[in-house]
Design an enzyme around this catalytic site. Structure first.
Site, mmCIF file in Angstrom:
data_model
loop_
_atom_site.group_PDB
_atom_site.id
_atom_site.type_symbol
_atom_site.label_atom_id
_atom_site.label_comp_id
_atom_site.label_asym_id
_atom_site.label_seq_id
_atom_site.Cartn_x
_atom_site.Cartn_y
_atom_site.Cartn_z
ATOM 1 N N GLU A 192 38.875 32.443 39.897
ATOM 2 C CA GLU A 192 39.853 31.293 38.744
ATOM 3 C C GLU A 192 38.115 30.113 38.971
ATOM 4 O O GLU A 192 36.615 30.146 39.160
ATOM 5 C CB GLU A 192 40.349 30.430 39.988
ATOM 6 C CG GLU A 192 40.890 31.802 40.800
ATOM 7 C CD GLU A 192 42.581 31.541 40.425
ATOM 8 O OE1 GLU A 192 42.472 31.401 39.213
ATOM 9 O OE2 GLU A 192 43.340 33.112 40.357
ATOM 10 N N LYS A 207 50.438 32.385 46.474
ATOM 11 C CA LYS A 207 51.367 33.813 46.624
ATOM 12 C C LYS A 207 52.384 34.242 48.505
ATOM 13 O O LYS A 207 53.043 34.772 48.068
ATOM 14 C CB LYS A 207 50.205 35.024 46.754
ATOM 15 C CG LYS A 207 49.179 34.661 45.352
ATOM 16 C CD LYS A 207 48.841 35.720 45.337
ATOM 17 C CE LYS A 207 48.279 35.494 44.000
ATOM 18 N NZ LYS A 207 46.690 36.174 43.738
HETATM 19 P P1 NDP Z 1 43.547 32.118 30.534
HETATM 20 O O1 NDP Z 1 42.553 30.734 31.542
HETATM 21 O O2 NDP Z 1 43.177 33.386 30.404
HETATM 22 O O3 NDP Z 1 44.369 32.065 29.817
HETATM 23 C C1 NDP Z 1 45.506 30.482 30.144
HETATM 24 C C2 NDP Z 1 45.887 30.164 27.981
HETATM 25 O O4 NDP Z 1 46.493 28.596 27.508
HETATM 26 C C3 NDP Z 1 44.797 29.378 27.262
HETATM 27 O O5 NDP Z 1 45.155 30.691 26.311
HETATM 28 C C4 NDP Z 1 44.828 28.218 26.680
HETATM 29 O O6 NDP Z 1 45.019 28.246 25.603
HETATM 30 C C5 NDP Z 1 45.771 27.975 26.887
HETATM 31 N N1 NDP Z 1 46.329 26.609 27.308
HETATM 32 C C6 NDP Z 1 45.517 25.769 28.481
HETATM 33 N N2 NDP Z 1 45.882 24.281 28.010
HETATM 34 C C7 NDP Z 1 47.368 24.330 27.180
HETATM 35 C C8 NDP Z 1 47.927 23.909 26.422
HETATM 36 N N3 NDP Z 1 47.941 22.410 26.873
HETATM 37 N N4 NDP Z 1 48.560 23.840 25.746
HETATM 38 C C9 NDP Z 1 49.059 25.177 25.746
HETATM 39 N N5 NDP Z 1 48.113 25.626 25.600
HETATM 40 C C10 NDP Z 1 47.341 25.831 26.722
HETATM 41 O O7 NDP Z 1 44.285 32.647 31.837
HETATM 42 P P2 NDP Z 1 45.247 33.753 32.752
HETATM 43 O O8 NDP Z 1 45.533 34.282 31.670
HETATM 44 O O9 NDP Z 1 44.501 34.454 33.604
HETATM 45 O O10 NDP Z 1 46.725 33.300 33.697
HETATM 46 C C11 NDP Z 1 47.278 32.544 32.749
HETATM 47 C C12 NDP Z 1 48.684 31.941 34.396
HETATM 48 O O11 NDP Z 1 48.651 33.753 35.336
HETATM 49 C C13 NDP Z 1 47.960 31.664 35.548
HETATM 50 O O12 NDP Z 1 48.836 30.637 36.248
HETATM 51 C C14 NDP Z 1 47.339 32.288 36.273
HETATM 52 O O13 NDP Z 1 47.303 31.912 37.541
HETATM 53 C C15 NDP Z 1 48.188 33.317 36.525
HETATM 54 N N6 NDP Z 1 47.625 34.660 36.923
HETATM 55 C C16 NDP Z 1 47.032 34.989 36.810
HETATM 56 C C17 NDP Z 1 46.395 36.770 36.510
HETATM 57 C C18 NDP Z 1 44.780 36.886 36.297
HETATM 58 O O14 NDP Z 1 44.296 38.188 36.199
HETATM 59 N N7 NDP Z 1 44.341 36.552 34.814
HETATM 60 C C19 NDP Z 1 46.417 37.432 37.817
HETATM 61 C C20 NDP Z 1 48.385 36.986 38.335
HETATM 62 C C21 NDP Z 1 48.520 35.436 37.519
HETATM 63 P P3 NDP Z 1 43.460 27.986 24.719
HETATM 64 O O15 NDP Z 1 42.751 30.271 24.666
HETATM 65 O O16 NDP Z 1 43.344 28.303 23.270
HETATM 66 O O17 NDP Z 1 42.016 27.181 25.446
HETATM 67 N N1 HSE Z 2 42.290 34.937 41.992
HETATM 68 C C1 HSE Z 2 43.102 35.720 41.969
HETATM 69 C C2 HSE Z 2 42.596 36.923 42.513
HETATM 70 C C3 HSE Z 2 43.561 36.312 40.292
HETATM 71 O O1 HSE Z 2 41.597 36.981 42.800
HETATM 72 O O2 HSE Z 2 43.147 37.974 43.077
HETATM 73 C C4 HSE Z 2 45.325 37.317 40.643
HETATM 74 O O3 HSE Z 2 45.823 36.194 40.929
#
Ligand code: NDP
Ligand code: HSE
Length: 428
Positions: A192, A207
């Site tokens: 993260e 979680k």
């Molecule tokens: P990312 O960092 O890849 O994506 C976050 C997105 O949010 C980006 O597109 C960013 O925009 C956008 N964003 C950030 N700030 C703003 C704002 N102020 N207004 C509008 N858009 C904004 O994160 P993930 O996709 O990895 O994670 C998303 C969620 O899913 C989180 O809560 C995470 O904990 C959860 N999650 C993620 C997993 C994973 O494997 N990645 C697994 C399980 C849960 P921009 O691209 O334009 O900068």
């Molecule tokens: N940081 C998290 C992990 C992403 O390693 O499992 C999924 O929630």
């Protein structure tokens, strides 16, 4: 034709892109399963000009996720921004106030504000769903809220952070140190943005708090989860554990005891031959015990674009179907405060420490354990050098409180070098 389910998706990062890809690739399949077309009406992210490798031109764009959440031409607000507060929380609250259903993957938001958000959503007649927030692609929220609805759940257990499992299993398989594998995980993009969320056990604790709420009908109580990270695990802990037939896992356990709800997320020793002990790499496993069903084991990808988006789609299709399950499996207002029972169940413990090598040092340590009522099962001195003696002790079953008292008392013996590593040997 049945009216389409209209989505507003905020956050087009890893999970948002994956969600849009599935919606585009499987439009017909999703319509058949949801009973109505599912269409993206508008999207929001910070940077409009970024190439995200997915078609976005056909959707309306909002710079502000709150404005997207308030639009009256969407039915479901899909929050994939992340973060416990800030724009994610503002937008989810705005969507609920506008009467929209909400789907989120945001475990941090829900672990801290899930109770209030669920109560508000229910008051508004909206649903708030979060399958993707726990164990990525593993449908454990649905399993608990629906598949196991006929059971009294006795225990929820699992490995819920893929990064930590990757680090621990890679240390074991490659014989690398924690620092070496941490650097590798960072290069692979597993960590993260704030790595302590992973290695400090916080992400997995979020979680576990959410699953415990569903399982035991208690209000989400993240502060009640006893957290311990994997930062102090050394390669020798992994090797000693393996020598004794155990693997080290960042294990979450939530169970209702006679004294209340015990919830902990900490590195533990589990038998190498158990399903949890054999869990490799960034995979997750959730083990659910119910009074009627017995044990159910769910294993799969806990993170990543496809698996997490798969879980987001599960919630969206449910809403399209009209399956309006409460956030925590029963009305949020019915959930009771969790009576916390810290370390309520005894277990054997693995202790590793370094002693100053002088007469009587080991006796002093053994005496402190004895005074706390803790009996030693096995003990061994290893890799002995001139001045110091690394020692490994395995206790018989003991209460964590008694062990902590003994460890505190050991500090006064003057024979300890550095900190003691104490790992619970979990009965899985
Ligand atoms: P990312 O960092 O890849 O994506 C976050 C997105 O949010 C980006 O597109 C960013 O925009 C956008 N964003 C950030 N700030 C703003 C704002 N102020 N207004 C509008 N858009 C904004 O994160 P993930 O996709 O990895 O994670 C998303 C969620 O899913 C989180 O809560 C995470 O904990 C959860 N999650 C993620 C997993 C994973 O494997 N990645 C697994 C399980 C849960 P921009 O691209 O334009 O900068
Ligand atoms: N940081 C998290 C992990 C992403 O390693 O499992 C999924 O929630």
């Amino acid at each position: 034709m049945t009216s389409p389910l209209r989505l507003g998706i905020a956050g087009i990062g890893t999970v948002g892109t994956g969600t849009i890809r599935i919606l585009q690739r499987h439009a017909d399949l999703l319509e058949a399963r949801g009973g109505r077309p599912i269409e993206i009406k508008a999207v929001s992210s910070r940077n409009r000009n970024k190439d995200r490798g997915v078609r976005l031109g056909e959707y309306e764009w909002e710079d502000d996720p709150v404005a997207l959440a308030r639009r009256d031409d969407i039915d479901v607000f899909v929050e994939l921004i992340g973060g416990e507060d800030g724009p994610a929380k503002d937008a989810v609250e705005a969507a609920i106030e506008a009467g929209h259903d909400v789907v989120t993957a945001n475990k941090a938001l829900l672990a801290h504000h899930g109770q209030a958000l669920a109560e508000r959503a229910e008051a508004q007649g909206a649903v708030l769903r979060f399958e993707a927030a726990v164990a990525g692609g593993i449908p454990c929220v649905k399993a608990l809220t629906e598949g196991l609805a006929g059971n009294e759940i006795t225990r929820v257990m699992g490995v819920m952070n893929g990064t930590c499992n990757y680090i621990l299993t890679r240390m074991e398989s490659a014989g690398l140190t924690y620092d070496q594998v941490f650097a590798e995980a960072s290069e692979l993009g597993y960590l993260e943005a704030d790595p302590t969320l992973d290695v400090g056990g916080i992400d997995a604790g979020h979680k576990l708090a959410l699953l415990a709420s569903i399982a035991f009908g208690t209000k989400v109580d993240f502060d009640g989860v006893a957290l311990e990270g994997i930062e102090r695990i050394k390669i020798e802990d992994i090797r000693h554990a393996a020598d004794m037939g155990f693997a080290v896992k960042l294990l979450g356990v939530a169970q209702m005891t006679g004294r209340g709800l015990e919830a902990r997320m900490s590195p533990c020793l589990v038998p190498q031959t158990s399903p949890l002990g054999q869990l490799d790499g960034a995979t997750n496993m959730v083990v659910l015990d119910g009074d009627a069903v017995g044990q159910v084991v769910l294993r799969g990808a806990g993170a990543g674009e496809g698996p997490t988006a798969s879980a987001v789609l599960s919630d969206i299709v449910d809403i399209a179907r009209g399956n309006r399950v409460s956030t925590f499996g029963q009305p949020a207002a019915r959930l009771v405060p969790a009576r916390r029972a810290e370390a309520a169940t005894p277990a054997p413990f693995y202790l590793r420490m370094v002693l100053t090598d002088r007469p009587g040092a080991l006796a002093k340590i053994a005496a402190r354990l004895g005074e706390a009522g803790i009996s030693i099962d096995r003990m061994r001195q290893y890799d002995h050098t001139e001045g110091s003696a690394p020692v490994l002790i395995v206790t018989h079953r003991a209460m964590r409180r008694a062990l902590d008292e003994a460890i505190d008392a050991m500090a006064d013996t003057g024979v300890l070098e550095g900190e003691i590593v104490a790992l619970r040997i979990e009965d899985v």
